[in-house]
Enzyme design. Structure first.
Site, mmCIF file in Angstrom:
data_model
loop_
_atom_site.group_PDB
_atom_site.id
_atom_site.type_symbol
_atom_site.label_atom_id
_atom_site.label_comp_id
_atom_site.label_asym_id
_atom_site.label_seq_id
_atom_site.Cartn_x
_atom_site.Cartn_y
_atom_site.Cartn_z
ATOM 1 C CG HIS A 1 -1.854 -1.110 1.369
ATOM 2 N ND1 HIS A 1 -1.787 -2.035 2.378
ATOM 3 C CD2 HIS A 1 -2.920 -1.456 0.602
ATOM 4 C CE1 HIS A 1 -2.773 -2.911 2.237
ATOM 5 N NE2 HIS A 1 -3.472 -2.590 1.174
ATOM 6 C CD GLN B 1 -13.878 -5.077 -1.937
ATOM 7 O OE1 GLN B 1 -14.101 -3.881 -2.135
ATOM 8 N NE2 GLN B 1 -12.667 -5.604 -2.117
ATOM 9 N NE ARG C 1 -8.764 -11.987 2.406
ATOM 10 C CZ ARG C 1 -9.204 -11.071 1.545
ATOM 11 N NH1 ARG C 1 -8.366 -10.503 0.711
ATOM 12 N NH2 ARG C 1 -10.473 -10.733 1.523
HETATM 13 P P1 AMP Z 1 -6.485 -3.790 -0.503
HETATM 14 O O1 AMP Z 1 -6.300 -3.032 0.760
HETATM 15 O O2 AMP Z 1 -6.076 -5.227 -0.417
HETATM 16 O O3 AMP Z 1 -7.838 -3.593 -1.108
HETATM 17 O O4 AMP Z 1 -5.465 -3.165 -1.543
HETATM 18 C C1 AMP Z 1 -5.466 -1.797 -1.826
HETATM 19 C C2 AMP Z 1 -4.567 -1.534 -3.013
HETATM 20 O O5 AMP Z 1 -3.240 -1.973 -2.702
HETATM 21 C C3 AMP Z 1 -4.985 -2.321 -4.270
HETATM 22 O O6 AMP Z 1 -4.798 -1.492 -5.405
HETATM 23 C C4 AMP Z 1 -4.022 -3.483 -4.276
HETATM 24 O O7 AMP Z 1 -3.790 -4.020 -5.563
HETATM 25 C C5 AMP Z 1 -2.772 -2.834 -3.716
HETATM 26 N N1 AMP Z 1 -1.862 -3.846 -3.169
HETATM 27 C C6 AMP Z 1 -2.181 -4.850 -2.305
HETATM 28 N N2 AMP Z 1 -1.101 -5.625 -2.073
HETATM 29 C C7 AMP Z 1 -0.092 -5.107 -2.817
HETATM 30 C C8 AMP Z 1 1.278 -5.468 -3.019
HETATM 31 N N3 AMP Z 1 1.830 -6.528 -2.420
HETATM 32 N N4 AMP Z 1 2.027 -4.699 -3.836
HETATM 33 C C9 AMP Z 1 1.484 -3.615 -4.465
HETATM 34 N N5 AMP Z 1 0.210 -3.234 -4.326
HETATM 35 C C10 AMP Z 1 -0.574 -3.965 -3.517
#
Ligand code: AMP
Length: 276
Positions: A35, A59, A185
């Protein structure tokens, strides 16, 4: 960092700010360096950066997954402050949704492939919330991770169909030093799960190293076998696809991407890699 919890606060703030470009990073919190890499990228491109933290109920197709989703808001705020993020938007569910609100946007097959097969309704929920967030924050540029490759395509399709005035940028996957893709996760993984989960990134790298467009089906079978023989891992899919359509890659495919989803113990993980 300014912290807003209502749409009105966001709207009010932006009425007084003109001429600055706004970059946006949507998250569900439990922040990690993946993030933060999006925030850093947004800071390179835009004058002001807004991050949202919102665990979006629409979602989640599994109520248990929603319930146990980590929500360490104090640590998240500290990480965003440290990263120099300008604004956090952290609304309650009641701020974002009316009761019995309906949403559907036809994006064709894209919704039903890969993740769509295993998480019915997931991408409608993703579009529903990202559409709301775009309307509230009105970013010039929004940054999403390659980690959720199909999600990026879904959001691009929505932006195209709804003619939304926002540019989307895909940022690379941040990994732990042993290759595990960073994910909120991952905190649920036991030490054993975490060790076994490495098979996902190892298999993706193996496919990349051994890629030959003449034998994609065999390569995919070998990859499936590698993951299926790893103890504690239950494979959902491993597919080698055209990165522009998500249909199976063929000899002619220019941009090849391999995507995987599997359970490590009780935790569902996804990962992917650009192959060619
Ligand atoms: P989330 O909080 O899982 O909904 O992710 C928020 C944003 O962070 C989304 O655009 C994800 O694709 C991105 N994201 C999550 N994990 C990673 C990672 N390991 N590397 C880069 N971006 C990530």
């Amino acid at each position: 960092m300014k912290i807003f919890t209502t749409r009105q606060e966001v709207a009010q703030y932006f009425t007084h700010k003109t001429g600055k470009t706004v970059g946006f990073v949507a998250t569900m919190g439990a922040l990690h360096n993946g993030h933060i890499s999006l925030i850093k990228q947004a800071q390179q491109v835009c004058d002001e950066v807004v991050c949202s933290i919102f665990v979006n109920p629409t979602q989640f197709n599994d109520p248990k997954d929603l319930e146990k989703y980590p929500r360490p808001i104090a640590t998240d705020i500290a990480m965003l402050e440290q990263a120099g993020c300008d604004i956090l938007f952290n609304p309650l569910v009641s701020e974002m949704y009316d009761d019995n609100e309906k949403w559907h946007l036809n994006i064709g097959e894209l919704e039903h492939l890969l993740e769509g097969k295993f998480r019915p309704g997931h991408y409608q929920g993703v579009m529903q919330v990202v559409n709301k967030l775009f309307n509230i924050i009105k970013p010039d540029v929004a940054f999403f991770g390659q980690k959720d490759y199909q999600q990026f395509m879904v959001i691009s399709k929505m932006v195209e169909l709804m003619q939304m005035p926002v540019k989307l940028i895909m940022c690379p996957i941040e990994r732990e030093t042993d290759g595990l893709a960073m994910s909120s996760r991952n905190v649920h993984l036991t030490a054993d799960d975490r060790q076994h989960a490495l098979i996902l990134s190892k298999t993706l790298s193996w496919v990349k190293a051994n890629f030959n467009s003449d034998n994609i089906p065999q390569l995919q079978q070998q990859a499936e076998a590698m993951i299926n023989t790893e103890p504690g891992i239950v494979l959902e899919y491993f597919e080698i696809v055209d990165g522009d359509t998500l249909f199976p890659a063929t000899h002619q495919t220019q941009k090849v991407v391999a995507l995987v989803a599997a359970r490590a113990g009780k935790t569902r993980l996804i990962d992917n890699m650009l192959i060619v």
